[in-house]
Write a protein that holds these residues in place. Structure first.
Motif, short mmCIF file in Angstrom:
data_model
loop_
_atom_site.label_atom_id
_atom_site.label_comp_id
_atom_site.label_asym_id
_atom_site.label_seq_id
_atom_site.Cartn_x
_atom_site.Cartn_y
_atom_site.Cartn_z
N LEU A 1 6.20 5.89 -10.23
CA LEU A 1 4.80 6.25 -10.56
C LEU A 1 3.17 5.46 -9.85
O LEU A 1 2.57 5.96 -9.59
CB LEU A 1 4.73 6.09 -11.90
CG LEU A 1 4.25 7.37 -12.57
CD1 LEU A 1 4.16 8.89 -11.54
CD2 LEU A 1 3.66 7.66 -14.20
N GLN A 2 3.39 4.23 -10.31
CA GLN A 2 2.61 3.77 -9.68
C GLN A 2 1.65 4.59 -8.20
O GLN A 2 0.62 4.51 -8.27
CB GLN A 2 2.58 2.00 -8.56
CG GLN A 2 2.69 1.18 -10.03
CD GLN A 2 2.44 0.04 -9.50
OE1 GLN A 2 3.65 -0.75 -9.07
NE2 GLN A 2 2.00 -1.26 -10.14
N PRO A 3 3.00 4.50 -6.74
CA PRO A 3 1.92 5.24 -5.64
C PRO A 3 1.12 6.47 -6.09
O PRO A 3 0.39 7.13 -5.24
CB PRO A 3 3.03 5.24 -4.57
CG PRO A 3 3.82 4.71 -5.20
CD PRO A 3 4.35 4.80 -6.68
N LEU A 4 1.72 6.98 -7.37
CA LEU A 4 1.23 8.00 -7.15
C LEU A 4 -0.70 8.27 -7.05
O LEU A 4 -1.71 8.76 -7.40
CB LEU A 4 0.85 9.10 -9.16
CG LEU A 4 0.23 10.12 -9.05
CD1 LEU A 4 1.03 11.27 -8.23
CD2 LEU A 4 1.10 10.30 -10.23
N GLY A 5 -0.89 6.94 -7.95
CA GLY A 5 -2.50 6.44 -7.34
C GLY A 5 -3.04 6.96 -6.32
O GLY A 5 -4.33 7.65 -6.28
N GLU A 6 -2.45 6.77 -5.52
CA GLU A 6 -2.90 6.52 -3.75
C GLU A 6 -2.84 8.05 -3.84
O GLU A 6 -4.27 7.92 -2.63
CB GLU A 6 -1.93 6.56 -3.19
CG GLU A 6 -1.88 6.92 -1.75
CD GLU A 6 -2.81 5.68 -0.63
OE1 GLU A 6 -3.74 5.44 -0.11
OE2 GLU A 6 -3.77 4.28 -1.37
N ASP A 7 -2.21 9.24 -4.17
CA ASP A 7 -2.45 10.57 -4.02
C ASP A 7 -3.68 10.90 -4.50
O ASP A 7 -4.43 11.70 -4.30
CB ASP A 7 -1.63 11.44 -3.76
CG ASP A 7 0.29 10.37 -3.99
OD1 ASP A 7 -0.03 10.51 -2.32
OD2 ASP A 7 1.23 10.67 -4.50
N ILE A 8 -3.77 9.94 -6.06
CA ILE A 8 -5.68 10.91 -6.51
C ILE A 8 -6.38 9.99 -6.38
O ILE A 8 -7.49 10.74 -5.89
CB ILE A 8 -4.95 10.43 -8.66
CG1 ILE A 8 -3.75 11.19 -8.53
CG2 ILE A 8 -6.70 10.37 -8.69
CD1 ILE A 8 -3.54 10.95 -9.91
N PHE A 9 -6.63 8.91 -5.80
CA PHE A 9 -7.97 8.06 -4.92
C PHE A 9 -8.50 8.17 -3.61
O PHE A 9 -9.38 8.26 -3.59
CB PHE A 9 -7.45 7.05 -6.41
CG PHE A 9 -7.90 7.02 -7.39
CD1 PHE A 9 -8.76 8.23 -8.59
CD2 PHE A 9 -6.25 6.34 -8.46
CE1 PHE A 9 -8.65 7.36 -10.14
CE2 PHE A 9 -6.21 6.80 -9.71
CZ PHE A 9 -7.20 7.37 -10.41
#
Length: 349
Positions: free
Chosen positions: A201-209
């Motif tokens: 799930l960590q890479p989802l931060g890239e998609d959000i921020f």
């Protein structure tokens, strides 16, 4: 000028961008001058638009350095029947939400053999001109095929325009008699199952921020299983907490959080991102909407009906067409905005 000759300067641009990003020595005076001016324009872009940080500009340049590899360009173009050069002029009205957001349209028009007339957004008007200047130095034939306009657009045969839902209505009326692609607001969503590990799930931060969430490919809405606690989501994205050090982002975070609290909305908050339960797709900066679901297959059908409002669906491999976590801002050449094949449109003019 055939299509292979049109590809060459763009692949050379990609190589130059790689050397620029790696702080490698320029291979020519021409390239050295490009590096010098590009550095200046990056500083200018940061000055003119507070959302354009150096990190985000360099991230955008890196994605283009990877996309503009000769083999990738050739494989992409091989899917189309492209005639020799035309004398058609395609106007591009560019958005300015993220750095070089209009470059893909620019690339498509020139590789399709058409001329391009560019109307830039004032929010993103520093980077493309220097890249264009370098392209024309690499291939002088492009000089007569690229033009910029600061005024009303005239003397064009087709148009590609990107804007808000409100401006899109104006575009559709104004350009109704011309072949056109009109893009409206779109947002991207992510589907969580609750079974994702922190590492997944960590890479989802890239998609959000990435780009502060200003792109249509940024995730602005989560779908989560009913009654699923979201602590694991907050834990997975925590590495992005330094984003709150940006004054513009922090101001939006404080403002939107205050509005939600005064309106007595129930929110979840981790100190740098607000989650609000909401059926809408477009969440304000520093916040993400979420919605609960009970049946995954029903959710997929629901999203299918909403596809005109959705740019990307992100998940951990739930469907082949879904984008993996962390990859929304790394589109391939054939990943067209709004799922409208720009190159097909241009080659059929």
């Amino acid at each position: 000028m055939n299509v292979e000759a049109r590809i060459k300067p763009f692949s050379l641009l990609g190589n130059s961008l790689k050397r620029f990003l790696n702080h490698a020595e320029a291979t020519s005076d021409k390239e050295n001058n490009f590096f010098t001016i590009l550095n200046e324009k990056i500083d200018n872009a940061i000055h003119y638009n507070g959302w354009f940080t150096k990190e985000n500009i360099l991230f955008s340049l890196k994605q283009w350095s990877l996309a503009l590899e000769e083999k990738k360009l050739e494989n992409w173009i091989s899917n189309y029947s492209i005639d020799e050069e035309k004398n058609l002029t395609v106007a591009i009205i560019m958005a300015g939400n993220i750095p070089l957001v209009g470059f893909h349209d620019f690339l498509c028009v020139l590789l399709s053999g058409n001329k391009v007339l560019i109307k830039q957004s004032s929010n993103d008007n520093q980077l493309l001109p220097v890249i264009t200047q370098y392209i024309t130095e690499l291939e002088s034939h492009f000089k007569e095929r690229i033009a910029f306009s600061k005024d009303r657009l005239d003397n064009f045969d087709a148009v590609i325009a990107t804007g808000s839902n409100n401006t899109a209505r104006y575009f559709e009326y104004y350009f109704s008699k011309k072949p056109h692609i009109i893009r409206k607001n779109r947002n991207s969503v992510a589907i969580l199952t609750g079974n994702e590990t922190k590492e997944e799930l960590q890479p989802l931060g890239e998609d959000i921020f990435r780009y502060y969430g200003l792109g249509c490919r940024n995730v602005s809405k989560l779908y989560v299983p009913k009654e699923q606690k979201l602590d694991y989501f907050f834990e997975a994205i925590y590495d992005w907490h330094p984003i709150i050090d940006s004054n513009k982002y922090a101001n939006n975070y404080d403002y939107n959080k205050a509005v939600y609290l005064m309106s007595e909305y129930k929110i979840l908050d981790n100190g740098f991102l607000v989650l609000k339960k909401d059926e809408s797709f477009s969440s304000p900066i520093a916040s993400v909407f979420y919605e609960e679901y009970e049946d995954l297959e029903q959710l997929k059908l629901k999203l299918k009906k909403e596809e005109e409002n959705i740019q990307c669906i992100v998940s951990n491999g739930l469907e082949n067409h879904h984008i993996p976590f962390g990859k929304t801002q790394q589109p391939q050449l054939a990943d067209y905005a709004d799922n409208v094949d720009t190159m097909k449109f241009l080659t059929h003019l």
